[in-house]
Write an enzyme that holds these catalytic residues in place. Sequence first.
Site, PDB file in Angstrom:
ATOM      1  N   HIS A 128       0.452  -1.544   0.249  1.00 47.21           N
ATOM      2  CA  HIS A 128       0.085   0.215  -0.253  1.00 47.21           C
ATOM      3  C   HIS A 128       0.708   0.983   0.023  1.00 47.21           C
ATOM      4  O   HIS A 128       2.233   0.605   0.402  1.00 47.21           O
ATOM      5  CB  HIS A 128      -0.713  -0.199   1.498  1.00 47.21           C
ATOM      6  N   LYS A 132      -0.580   4.527   4.647  1.00 47.23           N
ATOM      7  CA  LYS A 132      -2.036   3.801   4.571  1.00 47.23           C
ATOM      8  C   LYS A 132      -1.140   3.378   6.591  1.00 47.23           C
ATOM      9  O   LYS A 132      -0.357   3.014   6.327  1.00 47.23           O
ATOM     10  CB  LYS A 132      -1.768   2.738   4.760  1.00 47.23           C
TER      11      LYS A 132
END
Length: 220
Positions: A128, A132
């Site tokens: 990600h 995040k």
Amino acid sequence: MRVAVSGAAGRMGEATCSAVSGAEDMELVARIDPLLDLELGAALREQQPDVLVDFSRPDSAVSNIRSAVAAGVHVVVGTTGFDLEQLRGLSGANVFVAPNFAIGAVLMMSFAAQAARHMRAAEIIELHHDGKLDAPSGTAALTAQRIHEAAPDKPVPPIHSVRLPGLVANQEVIFGDVGQTLTIRHDTVDRACFMPGVLLAIRRVQTQPEPLVIGLEALL
């Protein structure tokens, strides 16, 4: 349908606000975020939304959800990184939670559960963007759970988390057996892929069969 969005200044929040504004059967009534100087309680009182969509932070999501439910507002939750058991037993409105709103991600988890019954072992790699906050991702954790439920006689697959700039959301499940491997991978290249699932959840949360429903697959 009157919709408020919590975490509206974030990437997913901004995408959700745009999607709701473009839906003919919805009205965006509040963009809630500390950066936008709009507090959740004030928005619930003054705008009286039918549904709150929460893409906030793990440390504030549960409080947001409880406040909305207490006000009789249904909640669609995309925030991850908190214990979902904290949402059980809430009454007054419905709560729908999806670790991932992309149809492809739901299919990936389904295929992984099917493969787990036939392959000896698996590991999960989730990648990600560097903004995040939680690791492992909610999608990876749910994938591991689905695999273990499908093959309870095998170990829960380990999860490896990668956080790098330039990524959006990616995950692969690698299965291994004698002389072979199988990789199931889902790649997100634009957050627009999440919006059909978010809008579907907004439309369904008021009539879902139970007060708490987890996973987009329950709506498909």
